[in-house]
Motif scaffolding. Structure first.
Motif, PDB file in Angstrom:
ATOM      1  N   ARG A 191       0.806  -1.219   0.098  1.00  0.00           N
ATOM      2  CA  ARG A 191      -0.064  -0.297   0.086  1.00  0.00           C
ATOM      3  C   ARG A 191       0.888   1.289   0.074  1.00  0.00           C
ATOM      4  NH1 ARG A 191      -3.895   0.873   5.067  1.00  0.00           N
ATOM      5  NH2 ARG A 191      -1.840   1.161   6.052  1.00  0.00           N
ATOM      6  N   GLU A 192       1.920   1.246   0.941  1.00  0.00           N
ATOM      7  CA  GLU A 192       3.089   2.369   0.665  1.00  0.00           C
ATOM      8  C   GLU A 192       3.688   2.678  -0.457  1.00  0.00           C
ATOM      9  OE1 GLU A 192       3.085   4.753   3.296  1.00  0.00           O
ATOM     10  OE2 GLU A 192       1.755   3.761   4.383  1.00  0.00           O
ATOM     11  N   ALA A 193       3.874   1.612  -0.906  1.00  0.00           N
ATOM     12  CA  ALA A 193       4.610   1.557  -2.342  1.00  0.00           C
ATOM     13  C   ALA A 193       3.759   2.157  -3.339  1.00  0.00           C
ATOM     14  CB  ALA A 193       5.046   0.520  -2.881  1.00  0.00           C
ATOM     15  N   LEU A 194       2.341   1.723  -3.385  1.00  0.00           N
ATOM     16  CA  LEU A 194       1.169   2.347  -4.553  1.00  0.00           C
ATOM     17  C   LEU A 194       1.126   3.719  -4.229  1.00  0.00           C
ATOM     18  CD1 LEU A 194      -1.353  -0.801  -4.464  1.00  0.00           C
ATOM     19  CD2 LEU A 194       0.259  -0.149  -6.355  1.00  0.00           C
ATOM     20  N   LEU A 195       1.047   3.999  -3.025  1.00  0.00           N
ATOM     21  CA  LEU A 195       0.664   5.603  -2.832  1.00  0.00           C
ATOM     22  C   LEU A 195       1.880   6.463  -3.121  1.00  0.00           C
ATOM     23  CD1 LEU A 195      -0.792   5.367   0.834  1.00  0.00           C
ATOM     24  CD2 LEU A 195      -1.994   5.749  -1.270  1.00  0.00           C
ATOM     25  N   HIS A 196       3.065   5.859  -3.144  1.00  0.00           N
ATOM     26  CA  HIS A 196       4.333   6.705  -3.567  1.00  0.00           C
ATOM     27  C   HIS A 196       4.707   6.444  -5.140  1.00  0.00           C
ATOM     28  CE1 HIS A 196       4.568   6.936   0.815  1.00  0.00           C
ATOM     29  NE2 HIS A 196       5.005   8.344   0.513  1.00  0.00           N
ATOM     30  N   HIS A 197       4.091   5.591  -5.874  1.00  0.00           N
ATOM     31  CA  HIS A 197       4.198   5.033  -7.348  1.00  0.00           C
ATOM     32  C   HIS A 197       5.621   4.521  -7.360  1.00  0.00           C
ATOM     33  CE1 HIS A 197       1.180   8.271  -8.889  1.00  0.00           C
ATOM     34  NE2 HIS A 197       0.447   7.652  -7.959  1.00  0.00           N
ATOM     35  N   GLN A 198       5.803   3.696  -6.521  1.00  0.00           N
ATOM     36  CA  GLN A 198       7.083   2.936  -6.435  1.00  0.00           C
ATOM     37  C   GLN A 198       6.969   1.513  -6.962  1.00  0.00           C
ATOM     38  OE1 GLN A 198       8.339   2.878  -2.349  1.00  0.00           O
ATOM     39  NE2 GLN A 198       8.939   5.186  -2.492  1.00  0.00           N
ATOM     40  N   TRP A 199       6.557   1.506  -8.131  1.00  0.00           N
ATOM     41  CA  TRP A 199       5.922   0.062  -9.002  1.00  0.00           C
ATOM     42  C   TRP A 199       6.912  -0.969  -8.929  1.00  0.00           C
ATOM     43  CZ3 TRP A 199       1.413   1.787  -9.170  1.00  0.00           C
ATOM     44  CH2 TRP A 199       0.918   2.865  -9.462  1.00  0.00           C
ATOM     45  N   GLN A 200       8.115  -0.718  -8.816  1.00  0.00           N
ATOM     46  CA  GLN A 200       9.218  -1.886  -8.749  1.00  0.00           C
ATOM     47  C   GLN A 200       9.340  -2.386  -7.409  1.00  0.00           C
ATOM     48  OE1 GLN A 200      10.003   1.207  -9.932  1.00  0.00           O
ATOM     49  NE2 GLN A 200      11.022   1.083 -11.992  1.00  0.00           N
ATOM     50  N   ASN A 201       9.043  -1.657  -6.235  1.00  0.00           N
ATOM     51  CA  ASN A 201       9.007  -2.309  -4.918  1.00  0.00           C
ATOM     52  C   ASN A 201       7.584  -2.945  -4.775  1.00  0.00           C
ATOM     53  OD1 ASN A 201      11.486  -1.332  -4.521  1.00  0.00           O
ATOM     54  ND2 ASN A 201      10.690   0.916  -3.344  1.00  0.00           N
ATOM     55  N   ALA A 202       6.499  -2.226  -5.300  1.00  0.00           N
ATOM     56  CA  ALA A 202       5.188  -2.847  -5.360  1.00  0.00           C
ATOM     57  C   ALA A 202       5.067  -4.285  -5.840  1.00  0.00           C
ATOM     58  CB  ALA A 202       4.172  -1.980  -5.848  1.00  0.00           C
ATOM     59  N   ALA A 203       5.858  -4.420  -7.135  1.00  0.00           N
ATOM     60  CA  ALA A 203       5.977  -5.662  -7.666  1.00  0.00           C
ATOM     61  C   ALA A 203       6.463  -6.625  -6.989  1.00  0.00           C
ATOM     62  CB  ALA A 203       6.458  -5.731  -9.046  1.00  0.00           C
ATOM     63  N   GLY A 204       7.813  -6.349  -6.291  1.00  0.00           N
ATOM     64  CA  GLY A 204       8.546  -7.215  -5.425  1.00  0.00           C
ATOM     65  C   GLY A 204       7.673  -7.702  -4.239  1.00  0.00           C
ATOM     66  N   TYR A 205       6.907  -6.797  -3.383  1.00  0.00           N
ATOM     67  CA  TYR A 205       6.228  -7.554  -2.584  1.00  0.00           C
ATOM     68  C   TYR A 205       4.988  -8.222  -2.899  1.00  0.00           C
ATOM     69  CZ  TYR A 205       8.503  -3.919   0.758  1.00  0.00           C
ATOM     70  OH  TYR A 205       9.489  -3.374   1.259  1.00  0.00           O
ATOM     71  N   MET A 206       4.253  -7.766  -4.134  1.00  0.00           N
ATOM     72  CA  MET A 206       3.143  -8.438  -4.546  1.00  0.00           C
ATOM     73  C   MET A 206       3.586 -10.000  -5.054  1.00  0.00           C
ATOM     74  SD  MET A 206      -0.117  -8.859  -5.304  1.00  0.00           S
ATOM     75  CE  MET A 206      -0.399  -7.020  -5.154  1.00  0.00           C
ATOM     76  N   ALA A 207       4.836 -10.327  -5.341  1.00  0.00           N
ATOM     77  CA  ALA A 207       5.418 -11.625  -5.678  1.00  0.00           C
ATOM     78  C   ALA A 207       5.172 -12.383  -4.320  1.00  0.00           C
ATOM     79  CB  ALA A 207       6.852 -11.538  -5.930  1.00  0.00           C
ATOM     80  N   SER A 208       5.426 -11.864  -3.295  1.00  0.00           N
ATOM     81  CA  SER A 208       5.541 -12.435  -1.907  1.00  0.00           C
ATOM     82  C   SER A 208       4.129 -12.776  -1.493  1.00  0.00           C
ATOM     83  CB  SER A 208       6.332 -12.165  -0.826  1.00  0.00           C
ATOM     84  OG  SER A 208       7.725 -11.911  -1.300  1.00  0.00           O
ATOM     85  N   TYR A 209       3.185 -11.413  -1.631  1.00  0.00           N
ATOM     86  CA  TYR A 209       1.768 -11.519  -1.045  1.00  0.00           C
ATOM     87  C   TYR A 209       1.064 -12.585  -2.044  1.00  0.00           C
ATOM     88  CZ  TYR A 209      -2.500  -9.751   0.760  1.00  0.00           C
ATOM     89  OH  TYR A 209      -3.632  -9.421   1.521  1.00  0.00           O
ATOM     90  N   ALA A 210       1.208 -12.894  -2.924  1.00  0.00           N
ATOM     91  CA  ALA A 210       0.338 -13.823  -3.915  1.00  0.00           C
ATOM     92  C   ALA A 210       0.553 -15.137  -3.219  1.00  0.00           C
ATOM     93  CB  ALA A 210       1.103 -13.899  -5.301  1.00  0.00           C
ATOM     94  N   GLN A 211       1.199 -15.630  -2.271  1.00  0.00           N
ATOM     95  CA  GLN A 211       1.261 -16.792  -1.596  1.00  0.00           C
ATOM     96  C   GLN A 211      -0.016 -16.993  -0.771  1.00  0.00           C
ATOM     97  OE1 GLN A 211       4.806 -17.450   0.736  1.00  0.00           O
ATOM     98  NE2 GLN A 211       6.170 -16.880  -0.878  1.00  0.00           N
ATOM     99  N   THR A 212      -0.867 -15.610  -0.379  1.00  0.00           N
ATOM    100  CA  THR A 212      -2.131 -15.933   0.277  1.00  0.00           C
ATOM    101  C   THR A 212      -3.032 -16.806  -0.525  1.00  0.00           C
ATOM    102  OG1 THR A 212      -2.903 -13.769  -0.782  1.00  0.00           O
ATOM    103  CG2 THR A 212      -1.514 -13.794   1.571  1.00  0.00           C
ATOM    104  N   LEU A 213      -2.800 -16.884  -1.868  1.00  0.00           N
ATOM    105  CA  LEU A 213      -3.935 -17.756  -2.690  1.00  0.00           C
ATOM    106  C   LEU A 213      -4.098 -19.104  -2.350  1.00  0.00           C
ATOM    107  CD1 LEU A 213      -3.385 -16.092  -6.112  1.00  0.00           C
ATOM    108  CD2 LEU A 213      -5.377 -15.551  -4.409  1.00  0.00           C
ATOM    109  N   GLU A 214      -2.657 -19.507  -1.626  1.00  0.00           N
ATOM    110  CA  GLU A 214      -2.469 -21.075  -1.324  1.00  0.00           C
ATOM    111  C   GLU A 214      -2.831 -21.120   0.269  1.00  0.00           C
ATOM    112  OE1 GLU A 214       1.432 -21.966  -2.426  1.00  0.00           O
ATOM    113  OE2 GLU A 214       1.245 -21.170  -4.380  1.00  0.00           O
ATOM    114  N   ASP A 215      -3.162 -19.983   0.974  1.00  0.00           N
ATOM    115  CA  ASP A 215      -3.717 -20.269   2.261  1.00  0.00           C
ATOM    116  C   ASP A 215      -4.957 -20.949   2.366  1.00  0.00           C
ATOM    117  OD1 ASP A 215      -3.567 -20.196   4.899  1.00  0.00           O
ATOM    118  OD2 ASP A 215      -4.049 -18.121   5.139  1.00  0.00           O
TER     119      ASP A 215
END
Length: 463
Positions: A64-88
């Protein structure tokens, strides 16, 4: 500021020594934090939270913080890890997790500088099968993305998959999305039809196979587009595509019927574009002026500042029908109520032509006074101030001359205010002071006026 004053205060000195109790209460009120209504967090810490849940919640905050500051590369890195919630398997909100990942991931892929079409395709394919309730929405957005990138065939394939999708009761609960799928399927067939039409027009020799293929796309598109027109709604992109195809094949009556139903059907929501489309079509095919005026009259009711209102006022000015001249004045004044038309020379010239023609009628001042009744508190201050005169003098000298001419018709007492800012600047259009004035004839002392003739007096202010 209050903290700084407390730090600068001499040690040991009490507040009451130099400050009254009222000041102390005021400071206490200033230091009180405002009680603003904040949105509740989507994910908050629970009593039985595991380490995995805590990590994903922290990861979501970083995204959320990365999106608010338009830091798309950082947001993509965090999203790669957050996608594991689909397997929870212990999560009690799998559909919510899926929708969050889909919306945030799509935004990141749209904005990321290194994003590729293949990445977006693989992401959408994964999201379609992660949340069943979002299947149609993901298919629609996927087809939009392909359409923007010129991949018409792939976009058509995605919509075909969506149209044939069946999953228990989920299909019956999403009739509106199925309508959109049907509409965009017809829209894409129209795009292919346009491509075939341009191919035929660029080739001198007649190609029967291309013409037959083009006609098949027309049939597919018309079936879908005609079906969605039965559902009340705003279908602007699709209605014009359907009309374009009907015009090409010579069905002018059918095209006019489609546009008329779209504009006048009471079950459809009020839509200014529907009347714009109808007017444009009727003008193109030389329909009677009575029908053109009817379409513009309804459009004026919906959007009095529309650019076609200038054409509407011109048509009313040329009309010989009683009352149309007064309507033309009302339409033109309505345009000048909006700031976007404030410096438009064409609309001021039209107002001048209307007033010159209106002066030939009896009680023309009364007509103007009635239309200006609800404008007298602000309209003149909007257009004829000394400040506005300086702007007109600097930006558009011709507009200045026209407005100096008109101010004597609406309110002579504003003439001195508006024209005082441009003293010494000669007018190109003649003497404005005498154009809208009536003469005053004085009688000799002691002489009575002749019976049957009224005394001629000066005109009163209109407003």
């Amino acid at each position: 500021m209050d903290d700084l004053e407390l730090e600068l205060r001499e040690p040991g000195k009490e507040v009451g020594e130099n400050e009254s109790s009222d000041d102390e209460s005021i400071n206490r009120k200033r230091n009180k934090k405002p009680n603003l209504p904040l949105a509740p967090p989507i994910f908050k810490e629970t009593r039985h939270e595991t380490g995995f849940h805590k990590t994903t919640r922290t990861c979501f905050q970083h995204i959320r913080e990365a999106l608010l500051h338009h830091q798309w590369q950082n947001a993509a890195g965090y999203m790669a890890s957050y996608a594991q919630t689909l397997e929870d398997t212990t999560a009690n909100m799998p559909q919510l997790y899926s929708e969050i990942i889909w919306r945030i991931g799509a935004e990141i892929l749209h904005q990321h500088p290194d994003s590729k079409l293949e990445d977006y395709n693989s992401f959408c394919e994964r999201m379609k099968h992660s949340g069943v309730k979002h299947y149609l929405k993901v298919c629609l957005e996927h087809s939009f993305h392909l359409l923007v990138n010129g991949q018409f065939e792939d976009a058509k394939r995605q919509l075909s998959n969506a149209a044939s999708w069946r999953y228990g009761k989920q299909l019956s609960e999403q009739p509106q999305r199925m309508k959109l799928v049907q509409a965009y399927s017809g829209f894409l067939d129209y795009f292919v039809w346009c491509d075939k039409k341009s191919t035929i027009s660029s080739v001198e020799e007649y190609d029967a196979s291309t013409n037959q293929e083009m006609h098949s796309y027309f049939r597919q598109s018309s079936v879908n587009l005609k079906e969605i027109m039965k559902t009340p709604g705003v279908w602007d992109p699709f209605i014009w595509s359907y009309v374009d195809m009907l015009e090409f094949y010579g069905d002018l009556d059918g095209a006019f019927a489609v546009l008329s139903d779209y504009a006048y059907d009471s079950s459809f929501p009020p839509n200014p574009n529907a009347h714009v489309y109808l007017y444009t079509y009727m003008k193109k095919h030389n329909h009677p002026s009575k029908k053109l005026l009817k379409a513009l009259k309804i459009l004026h009711t919906l959007v009095p500042s529309h650019e076609l209102m200038l054409e509407y006022g011109s048509m009313l000015l040329m009309s010989e029908k009683e009352g149309d001249l007064q309507n033309a004045l009302g339409v033109t004044l309505d345009l000048l109520d909006y700031v976007s038309w404030k410096s438009n020379l064409e609309v001021w010239n039209q107002l001048t032509a209307i007033l010159k023609k209106l002066r030939l009628k009896n009680q023309w001042e009364v007509i103007i006074a009635e239309l200006m009744l609800h404008r007298k508190d602000w309209w003149l201050q909007m257009h004829f101030t000394k400040f506005q005169a300086r702007i007109d003098l600097a930006e558009n000298r011709e507009l200045l001359d026209v407005k100096r001419f008109l101010v004597h018709a609406f309110c002579p007492r504003y003439a001195s205010i508006y024209c005082s800012a441009c003293k010494g600047v000669p007018m190109k259009s003649g003497n404005a002071q005498n154009d809208f004035k009536t003469t005053k004839k004085h009688l000799k002392p002691g002489k009575k006026p002749k019976r049957g003739k009224a005394r001629v007096t000066t005109r009163k202010y209109i407003i």
